[in-house]
Scaffold this active site. Structure first.
Site, PDB file in Angstrom:
ATOM      1  N   SER A  11       0.836  -1.197   0.000  1.00  0.00           N
ATOM      2  CA  SER A  11       0.000   0.000   0.000  1.00  0.00           C
ATOM      3  C   SER A  11       0.872   1.249   0.000  1.00  0.00           C
ATOM      4  O   SER A  11       1.625   1.498   0.945  1.00  0.00           O
ATOM      5  CB  SER A  11      -0.921   0.006   1.214  1.00  0.00           C
ATOM      6  OG  SER A  11      -1.551   1.264   1.280  1.00  0.00           O
ATOM      7  N   HIS A  36      -1.144  -1.040  -4.323  1.00  0.00           N
ATOM      8  CA  HIS A  36      -2.451  -0.718  -3.739  1.00  0.00           C
ATOM      9  C   HIS A  36      -2.504   0.790  -3.466  1.00  0.00           C
ATOM     10  O   HIS A  36      -1.642   1.340  -2.779  1.00  0.00           O
ATOM     11  CB  HIS A  36      -2.620  -1.521  -2.452  1.00  0.00           C
ATOM     12  CG  HIS A  36      -3.965  -1.396  -1.811  1.00  0.00           C
ATOM     13  ND1 HIS A  36      -5.060  -2.126  -2.218  1.00  0.00           N
ATOM     14  CD2 HIS A  36      -4.393  -0.616  -0.782  1.00  0.00           C
ATOM     15  CE1 HIS A  36      -6.104  -1.809  -1.469  1.00  0.00           C
ATOM     16  NE2 HIS A  36      -5.726  -0.890  -0.586  1.00  0.00           N
ATOM     17  N   ASP A  38      -4.704   3.836  -1.965  1.00  0.00           N
ATOM     18  CA  ASP A  38      -5.811   4.175  -1.060  1.00  0.00           C
ATOM     19  C   ASP A  38      -6.271   5.608  -1.253  1.00  0.00           C
ATOM     20  O   ASP A  38      -5.518   6.550  -0.981  1.00  0.00           O
ATOM     21  CB  ASP A  38      -5.350   4.005   0.394  1.00  0.00           C
ATOM     22  CG  ASP A  38      -5.203   2.551   0.785  1.00  0.00           C
ATOM     23  OD1 ASP A  38      -6.135   1.772   0.542  1.00  0.00           O
ATOM     24  OD2 ASP A  38      -4.138   2.199   1.339  1.00  0.00           O
ATOM     25  N   MET A  40      -8.855   8.391   0.044  1.00  0.00           N
ATOM     26  CA  MET A  40      -9.732   8.710   1.192  1.00  0.00           C
ATOM     27  C   MET A  40     -10.234  10.139   1.066  1.00  0.00           C
ATOM     28  O   MET A  40      -9.452  11.041   0.735  1.00  0.00           O
ATOM     29  CB  MET A  40      -8.941   8.585   2.489  1.00  0.00           C
ATOM     30  CG  MET A  40      -8.297   7.228   2.684  1.00  0.00           C
ATOM     31  SD  MET A  40      -7.362   7.196   4.206  1.00  0.00           S
ATOM     32  CE  MET A  40      -6.661   5.553   4.130  1.00  0.00           C
ATOM     33  N   HIS A  69      -8.290   1.515  -4.306  1.00  0.00           N
ATOM     34  CA  HIS A  69      -9.283   1.288  -3.250  1.00  0.00           C
ATOM     35  C   HIS A  69      -9.916   2.630  -2.913  1.00  0.00           C
ATOM     36  O   HIS A  69      -9.282   3.477  -2.278  1.00  0.00           O
ATOM     37  CB  HIS A  69      -8.556   0.675  -2.040  1.00  0.00           C
ATOM     38  CG  HIS A  69      -9.400   0.470  -0.839  1.00  0.00           C
ATOM     39  ND1 HIS A  69      -8.862   0.207   0.408  1.00  0.00           N
ATOM     40  CD2 HIS A  69     -10.744   0.467  -0.654  1.00  0.00           C
ATOM     41  CE1 HIS A  69      -9.836   0.068   1.285  1.00  0.00           C
ATOM     42  NE2 HIS A  69     -10.992   0.240   0.677  1.00  0.00           N
ATOM     43  N   MET A  71     -12.075   4.855  -0.855  1.00  0.00           N
ATOM     44  CA  MET A  71     -12.773   5.034   0.433  1.00  0.00           C
ATOM     45  C   MET A  71     -13.435   6.402   0.385  1.00  0.00           C
ATOM     46  O   MET A  71     -13.052   7.329   1.103  1.00  0.00           O
ATOM     47  CB  MET A  71     -11.763   4.923   1.583  1.00  0.00           C
ATOM     48  CG  MET A  71     -11.352   3.493   1.860  1.00  0.00           C
ATOM     49  SD  MET A  71      -9.829   3.378   2.810  1.00  0.00           S
ATOM     50  CE  MET A  71      -8.646   3.497   1.484  1.00  0.00           C
ATOM     51  N   MET A 140     -11.810  -5.552   4.432  1.00  0.00           N
ATOM     52  CA  MET A 140     -11.071  -4.734   5.386  1.00  0.00           C
ATOM     53  C   MET A 140     -10.862  -5.520   6.680  1.00  0.00           C
ATOM     54  O   MET A 140     -11.814  -5.990   7.295  1.00  0.00           O
ATOM     55  CB  MET A 140     -11.830  -3.446   5.708  1.00  0.00           C
ATOM     56  CG  MET A 140     -11.996  -2.486   4.539  1.00  0.00           C
ATOM     57  SD  MET A 140     -10.467  -2.069   3.694  1.00  0.00           S
ATOM     58  CE  MET A 140      -9.483  -1.404   5.033  1.00  0.00           C
ATOM     59  N   ASP A 178      -7.075  -6.444   3.498  1.00  0.00           N
ATOM     60  CA  ASP A 178      -6.510  -5.105   3.597  1.00  0.00           C
ATOM     61  C   ASP A 178      -6.527  -4.585   5.032  1.00  0.00           C
ATOM     62  O   ASP A 178      -7.583  -4.251   5.569  1.00  0.00           O
ATOM     63  CB  ASP A 178      -7.307  -4.162   2.676  1.00  0.00           C
ATOM     64  CG  ASP A 178      -6.651  -2.796   2.555  1.00  0.00           C
ATOM     65  OD1 ASP A 178      -5.506  -2.644   3.016  1.00  0.00           O
ATOM     66  OD2 ASP A 178      -7.286  -1.895   1.979  1.00  0.00           O
TER      67      ASP A 178
HETATM   68  C1  DX5 Z   1      -6.657   1.448   5.351  1.00  0.00           C
HETATM   69  C2  DX5 Z   1      -6.149   1.225   3.938  1.00  0.00           C
HETATM   70  C3  DX5 Z   1      -5.121   0.162   3.856  1.00  0.00           C
HETATM   71  C4  DX5 Z   1      -3.829   0.535   4.543  1.00  0.00           C
HETATM   72  C5  DX5 Z   1      -3.115  -0.713   4.954  1.00  0.00           C
HETATM   73  O1  DX5 Z   1      -7.727   2.303   5.322  1.00  0.00           O
HETATM   74  O2  DX5 Z   1      -7.222   0.833   3.100  1.00  0.00           O
HETATM   75  O3  DX5 Z   1      -4.867  -0.191   2.510  1.00  0.00           O
HETATM   76  O4  DX5 Z   1      -2.994   1.307   3.706  1.00  0.00           O
HETATM   77  O5  DX5 Z   1      -2.066  -0.365   5.780  1.00  0.00           O
HETATM   78  P1  DX5 Z   1      -1.454  -1.365   6.851  1.00  0.00           P
HETATM   79  O6  DX5 Z   1      -0.917  -2.536   6.085  1.00  0.00           O
HETATM   80  O7  DX5 Z   1      -0.394  -0.539   7.510  1.00  0.00           O
HETATM   81  O8  DX5 Z   1      -2.570  -1.772   7.790  1.00  0.00           O
HETATM   82 ZN    ZN Z   2      -6.730  -0.085   1.107  1.00  0.00          ZN
END
Ligand code: DX5
Ligand code: ZN
Length: 227
Positions: A11, A36, A38, A40, A69, A71, A140, A178
């Protein structure tokens, strides 16, 4: 998508944003299968990560498939933009998708693999009637919003139940885990049915991220753990 290998998807959220290109090049040279990404929005989750300019920089430097991903609320408004950036997989959250079936097909029509992400409290049984349209379930194993959180152990049982649904419906869906993935839980997750392991802080917080990715991939693909 090839289901014979377990993929590792570091990630980028945990990368060094002051020196992002160097971390992407490290991932290019490593055994990472996907990157990956993320996204947000500060509304669906209590944190804001990064947006299109940063994604574009990642996409330009990356030589591996981008696993995006989302969010964010109203993800259907943005899937086209992420497809244009070159995403290979786009996952939207179940919890913000009133018309999930429509959004999945919107993603597929853009030539991108369609994923659904589930919060820890969202039951896998809710996917029973749509699983054949889902290329990937991003399960998740922490509450979304931050890297570096503690893995929720209830995930193992959820993975097994989701695997049963996939097999029962004869679907080709991959299961991605994840949050909080480390070398300590990777083998058990694969034994439960995981196909893709996301790892952020475990990779980027390691002294040697390249070796850590290699290690995770070796553990995840060690067939003896399935015995
Ligand atoms: C959390 C993200 C994950 C995160 C994982 O909201 O969707 O992808 O980056 O990070 P680790 O592996 O540190 O839990
Ligand atoms: Zn993620």
């Amino acid at each position: 998508m090839n289901q014979d290998i377990v993929r590792i998807a570091p990630s980028v959220l945990s990368a060094d944003f002051g020196n992002l290109a160097a971390d992407i090049h490290m991932l290019n040279r490593s055994e990472a299968d996907w990157l990956h990404i993320d996204i947000m929005d500060g509304v669906f989750v209590p944190n804001i990560s990064f947006g299109f300019p940063v994604c574009k920089a990642i996409a330009t430097a990356a030589e591996k498939p981008l696993d995006v991903h989302l969010m964010i609320v109203q993800p259907e408004r943005y899937v086209e933009a992420f497809a244009k950036l070159g995403a290979s997989v786009i996952s939207v959250h179940y919890e913000v998708s009133t018309h999930l079936h429509r959004t999945l097909h919107q993603i597929k029509d853009l030539g991108v693999k369609a994923g659904v992400a589930l919060n820890p409290h969202t039951s896998v049984s809710l996917l029973e009637d749509v699983i054949q349209d889902v290329d990937l379930v991003c399960m998740m194993s922490v509450n979304p919003g931050f890297g570096g959180q503690k893995f929720i152990a209830q995930t193992y049982e959820k993975v097994s139940r989701l695997k049963e649904i996939i097999l029962k419906k004869n679907a080709k869906t991959l299961i991605e885990i994840d949050g909080g993935v480390t070398s300590a839980n990777a083998a058990d997750l694969v034994a439960a049915g995981a196909d893709v392991l996301v790892a952020g802080s475990f990779v980027f917080g390691a002294e040697n991220p390249t070796a850590t990715i290699q290690d995770l991939r070796r553990i995840a693909n060690d067939k003896s753990v399935m015995a």
